[in-house]
Design an enzyme around this catalytic site. Structure first.
Site, PDB file in Angstrom:
ATOM      1  N   LYS A  99      35.398  31.028  -1.684  1.00 18.94           N
ATOM      2  CA  LYS A  99      34.492  32.102  -1.232  1.00 18.94           C
ATOM      3  C   LYS A  99      35.115  32.926  -0.102  1.00 18.94           C
ATOM      4  CE  LYS A  99      31.254  28.899  -0.770  1.00 18.94           C
ATOM      5  NZ  LYS A  99      31.839  27.824  -1.585  1.00 18.94           N
ATOM      6  N   ILE A 100      35.608  32.229   0.925  1.00 18.95           N
ATOM      7  CA  ILE A 100      36.142  32.957   2.087  1.00 18.95           C
ATOM      8  C   ILE A 100      37.469  33.623   1.737  1.00 18.95           C
ATOM      9  CG2 ILE A 100      36.963  32.718   4.478  1.00 18.95           C
ATOM     10  CD1 ILE A 100      34.923  30.353   4.742  1.00 18.95           C
ATOM     11  N   ASP A 126      46.351  28.305  -5.085  1.00 18.34           N
ATOM     12  CA  ASP A 126      45.160  27.463  -5.180  1.00 18.34           C
ATOM     13  C   ASP A 126      45.393  26.565  -6.385  1.00 18.34           C
ATOM     14  OD1 ASP A 126      42.444  26.494  -5.755  1.00 18.34           O
ATOM     15  OD2 ASP A 126      41.747  28.062  -4.388  1.00 18.34           O
ATOM     16  N   CYS A 178      41.681  26.927   2.663  1.00 22.05           N
ATOM     17  CA  CYS A 178      41.424  25.755   1.809  1.00 22.05           C
ATOM     18  C   CYS A 178      40.767  24.659   2.649  1.00 22.05           C
ATOM     19  CB  CYS A 178      42.737  25.263   1.198  1.00 22.05           C
ATOM     20  SG  CYS A 178      43.974  24.865   2.425  1.00 22.05           S
ATOM     21  N   PRO A 179      40.143  23.677   1.997  1.00 22.06           N
ATOM     22  CA  PRO A 179      39.534  22.588   2.767  1.00 22.06           C
ATOM     23  C   PRO A 179      40.602  21.621   3.273  1.00 22.06           C
ATOM     24  CG  PRO A 179      39.211  22.213   0.417  1.00 22.06           C
ATOM     25  CD  PRO A 179      39.912  23.537   0.544  1.00 22.06           C
ATOM     26  N   THR A 218      41.726  29.746  10.041  1.00 19.50           N
ATOM     27  CA  THR A 218      40.290  29.685  10.361  1.00 19.50           C
ATOM     28  C   THR A 218      39.637  28.554   9.573  1.00 19.50           C
ATOM     29  OG1 THR A 218      39.830  31.304   8.629  1.00 19.50           O
ATOM     30  CG2 THR A 218      40.026  32.165  10.873  1.00 19.50           C
ATOM     31  N   SER A 219      40.448  27.649   8.999  1.00 21.26           N
ATOM     32  CA  SER A 219      39.842  26.620   8.130  1.00 21.26           C
ATOM     33  C   SER A 219      39.659  25.286   8.848  1.00 21.26           C
ATOM     34  CB  SER A 219      40.653  26.455   6.852  1.00 21.26           C
ATOM     35  OG  SER A 219      40.307  27.505   5.975  1.00 21.26           O
ATOM     36  N   ARG A 220      40.681  24.485   8.925  1.00 21.52           N
ATOM     37  CA  ARG A 220      40.605  23.226   9.667  1.00 21.52           C
ATOM     38  C   ARG A 220      41.936  23.010  10.371  1.00 21.52           C
ATOM     39  NH1 ARG A 220      36.040  23.837   9.428  1.00 21.52           N
ATOM     40  NH2 ARG A 220      34.378  22.496   8.642  1.00 21.52           N
ATOM     41  N   ASP A 274      41.641  29.566  14.897  1.00 18.61           N
ATOM     42  CA  ASP A 274      40.228  29.356  15.261  1.00 18.61           C
ATOM     43  C   ASP A 274      39.914  27.865  15.264  1.00 18.61           C
ATOM     44  OD1 ASP A 274      37.553  30.366  15.837  1.00 18.61           O
ATOM     45  OD2 ASP A 274      37.003  29.614  13.849  1.00 18.61           O
ATOM     46  N   GLU A 281      40.729  19.440  18.149  1.00 14.66           N
ATOM     47  CA  GLU A 281      39.742  20.290  18.832  1.00 14.66           C
ATOM     48  C   GLU A 281      38.498  19.543  19.328  1.00 14.66           C
ATOM     49  OE1 GLU A 281      38.929  22.986  15.502  1.00 14.66           O
ATOM     50  OE2 GLU A 281      36.877  22.256  15.460  1.00 14.66           O
ATOM     51  N   HIS A 312      36.707  27.698  17.369  1.00 12.98           N
ATOM     52  CA  HIS A 312      35.952  27.457  16.126  1.00 12.98           C
ATOM     53  C   HIS A 312      34.700  28.342  16.075  1.00 12.98           C
ATOM     54  CE1 HIS A 312      35.572  24.181  12.836  1.00 12.98           C
ATOM     55  NE2 HIS A 312      34.953  25.279  12.439  1.00 12.98           N
TER      56      HIS A 312
HETATM   57  P1  NAI Z   1      35.465  27.088  -1.017  1.00 10.76           P
HETATM   58  O1  NAI Z   1      35.172  25.680  -1.449  1.00 10.76           O
HETATM   59  O2  NAI Z   1      34.676  28.207  -1.579  1.00 10.76           O
HETATM   60  O3  NAI Z   1      37.019  27.408  -1.282  1.00 10.76           O
HETATM   61  C1  NAI Z   1      38.057  26.508  -1.000  1.00 10.76           C
HETATM   62  C2  NAI Z   1      39.182  26.813  -1.959  1.00 10.76           C
HETATM   63  O4  NAI Z   1      40.281  25.960  -1.587  1.00 10.76           O
HETATM   64  C3  NAI Z   1      38.840  26.503  -3.429  1.00 10.76           C
HETATM   65  O5  NAI Z   1      39.171  27.603  -4.248  1.00 10.76           O
HETATM   66  C4  NAI Z   1      39.708  25.293  -3.736  1.00 10.76           C
HETATM   67  O6  NAI Z   1      40.139  25.268  -5.095  1.00 10.76           O
HETATM   68  C5  NAI Z   1      40.873  25.523  -2.801  1.00 10.76           C
HETATM   69  N1  NAI Z   1      41.677  24.317  -2.601  1.00 10.76           N
HETATM   70  C6  NAI Z   1      41.324  23.018  -2.788  1.00 10.76           C
HETATM   71  N2  NAI Z   1      42.398  22.231  -2.573  1.00 10.76           N
HETATM   72  C7  NAI Z   1      43.419  23.050  -2.252  1.00 10.76           C
HETATM   73  C8  NAI Z   1      44.783  22.836  -1.972  1.00 10.76           C
HETATM   74  N3  NAI Z   1      45.309  21.594  -1.970  1.00 10.76           N
HETATM   75  N4  NAI Z   1      45.566  23.898  -1.682  1.00 10.76           N
HETATM   76  C9  NAI Z   1      45.038  25.153  -1.691  1.00 10.76           C
HETATM   77  N5  NAI Z   1      43.757  25.429  -1.995  1.00 10.76           N
HETATM   78  C10 NAI Z   1      42.967  24.378  -2.261  1.00 10.76           C
HETATM   79  O7  NAI Z   1      35.388  27.050   0.572  1.00 10.76           O
HETATM   80  P2  NAI Z   1      35.157  28.278   1.563  1.00 10.76           P
HETATM   81  O8  NAI Z   1      33.705  28.476   1.787  1.00 10.76           O
HETATM   82  O9  NAI Z   1      35.980  29.426   1.123  1.00 10.76           O
HETATM   83  O10 NAI Z   1      35.736  27.672   2.920  1.00 10.76           O
HETATM   84  C11 NAI Z   1      37.115  27.426   3.104  1.00 10.76           C
HETATM   85  C12 NAI Z   1      37.301  26.595   4.361  1.00 10.76           C
HETATM   86  O11 NAI Z   1      36.914  27.373   5.493  1.00 10.76           O
HETATM   87  C13 NAI Z   1      36.380  25.370   4.440  1.00 10.76           C
HETATM   88  O12 NAI Z   1      36.958  24.265   3.814  1.00 10.76           O
HETATM   89  C14 NAI Z   1      36.231  25.141   5.905  1.00 10.76           C
HETATM   90  O13 NAI Z   1      37.203  24.192   6.311  1.00 10.76           O
HETATM   91  C15 NAI Z   1      36.557  26.487   6.538  1.00 10.76           C
HETATM   92  N6  NAI Z   1      35.454  27.064   7.285  1.00 10.76           N
HETATM   93  C16 NAI Z   1      35.671  27.389   8.608  1.00 10.76           C
HETATM   94  C17 NAI Z   1      34.677  27.966   9.369  1.00 10.76           C
HETATM   95  C18 NAI Z   1      34.906  28.383  10.793  1.00 10.76           C
HETATM   96  O14 NAI Z   1      33.930  28.687  11.515  1.00 10.76           O
HETATM   97  N7  NAI Z   1      36.123  28.445  11.258  1.00 10.76           N
HETATM   98  C19 NAI Z   1      33.336  28.181   8.805  1.00 10.76           C
HETATM   99  C20 NAI Z   1      33.226  27.860   7.397  1.00 10.76           C
HETATM  100  C21 NAI Z   1      34.247  27.294   6.691  1.00 10.76           C
END
Ligand code: NAI
Length: 344
Positions: free
Chosen positions: A154-155, A174, A202-203, A229-231, A255, A260, A292
């Site tokens: 999504k992001i 991906d 990615c997660p 901005t992920s983890r 971020d 952290e 974050h």
């Molecule tokens: P999402 O689940 O919609 O997308 C994650 C994508 O990563 C999927 O397309 C998945 O196939 C892909 N993925 C899975 N394993 C992978 C790998 N080994 N290598 C590359 N890609 C891989 O998640 P969304 O909503 O897009 O969020 C992404 C990340 O953003 C979350 O996991 C979370 O850690 C982080 N996040 C950070 C926030 C912040 O405030 N900084 C707030 C919300 C989310």
């Protein structure tokens, strides 16, 4: 069940959750400490706890929560790498907010990149001291440069649209490519070699832990920018600091940070930070750290409050839990989640 307790809360959490609690008919007690094995006892008497990204929800914490009568953990966030699902399965349901505003995070990622590239952080400080010199503030056009996006969920997809709006070329990686998106997917290695900027969406999993490390950093073009901005633990921070000092990496905007939990969301302005890697990164002129906060928009906070309380209401009414996190229970004969919309 109408009383819920929250861990790791800040004033902005309370504002948004308080504005929805009457609509849902819940009484909320807000606790400031983070949830972990030492604080889990505070949940005595509550069937539902609401937790956040930097809580430590390991097996020990889960056992204590379960003994104290907790049967639902409602995460008020999307990520869930801080929970031991194996320990929770069969005892405590775990729900989350899968999406609240992917725009908030994607826009923050671009805001950080623009700040780093055009040195806005430095210009802001200079002009406040009436220093109107432009020396050292040269950036580059994003137009025509290559953005490498790791994770096209999504992001990542929204971030890609923003990058395309700037006229950037986009490469993506991906393991589960989006078939309908018309994206140019390549291997991680090729993405590292060809991108001018790399953004992680990615997660955090065992496969993505330290995805950015000394080997992948060495593949990158000299001067590449990195956005995370992920983890935090997607990046080996020590390797990143080294690559920045060596000028292999042109800059980083973070971020999130792998350690952290001890620091982020707290005002430590009067304290000595005993993490040399974090201090080292923050001291670099070409590194920007935010705490974050990518999610922190009004729209996201409203959605988080509403979806979290709806998840709890679904649980309380015995309804299906569409936002329950799937613990791959490996029951091959049938899946409770598919049949009853609850994992157990
Ligand atoms: P999402 O689940 O919609 O997308 C994650 C994508 O990563 C999927 O397309 C998945 O196939 C892909 N993925 C899975 N394993 C992978 C790998 N080994 N290598 C590359 N890609 C891989 O998640 P969304 O909503 O897009 O969020 C992404 C990340 O953003 C979350 O996991 C979370 O850690 C982080 N996040 C950070 C926030 C912040 O405030 N900084 C707030 C919300 C989310």
């Amino acid at each position: 069940m109408s009383k819920i307790c929250f861990f790791d809360t800040k004033p902005y959490d309370r504002t948004y959750f308080d504005s929805y609690k009457e609509q849902f008919g819940f009484e909320i007690d807000y606790f400031e400490p983070k949830l972990n094995a030492d604080t889990a006892i505070m949940a005595r008497g509550y069937e539902v706890v609401v937790a956040f990204v930097n809580d430590t929800i390991d097996a020990k914490t889960i056992d204590i929560l379960y003994e104290e009568g907790v049967r639902l953990i409602a995460m008020r966030c999307a990520g869930y790498n801080n929970i031991d699902f194996k320990a929770a399965y069969g005892k405590i349901h775990v729900v989350r907010v899968p999406a609240y505003s992917p725009y908030a995070v994607a826009e923050h990622a671009m805001a950080l990149l623009l700040t780093l590239n055009r040195k806005i952080h430095r210009a802001y400080n200079r002009t406040r001291e009436h220093n109107f010199s432009l020396n050292g503030l040269t950036g580059f056009d994003l137009h025509g440069k290559t953005m490498g996006v790791i994770g096209t969920g999504k992001i990542g997809r929204i971030f890609i649209d923003i990058c395309k709006g700037f006229g950037m070329e986009v490469l993506a990686y991906d393991p589960y490519p989006a078939k309908d998106a018309g994206l140019h997917y390549v291997s991680v290695e090729e993405l590292c070699r060809r991108s001018d900027v790399i953004s992680l969406h990615c997660p955090l999993t065992k496969d993505t832990w330290h995805l950015i490390n000394k080997d992948t950093l060495q593949l990158m073009k000299k001067g590449t920018y990195i956005i995370n901005t992920s983890r935090g633990a997607l990046i080996n921070s020590e390797d990143l600091l080294h690559a920045i000092k060596e000028e292999q990496i042109g800059g980083a905007v973070l971020d999130v940070y792998e350690e952290e939990t001890e620091f982020f969301y707290e005002d430590l302005s009067g304290e000595i930070i005993k993490d040399d890697i974090l201090s080292g990164l923050i001291s670099m002129p070409n590194v920007i750290v935010t705490s974050h906060q990518a999610f922190l928009t009004k729209e996201a906070l409203n959605n988080i409050a509403e979806i979290t309380l709806q998840n709890i209401k679904d649980y309380a009414e015995g309804a299906g839990l569409p936002n329950e996190i799937c613990y791959r229970c490996t029951k091959l004969d049938h899946c409770d989640k598919n049949e009853k919309n609850r994992c157990f």
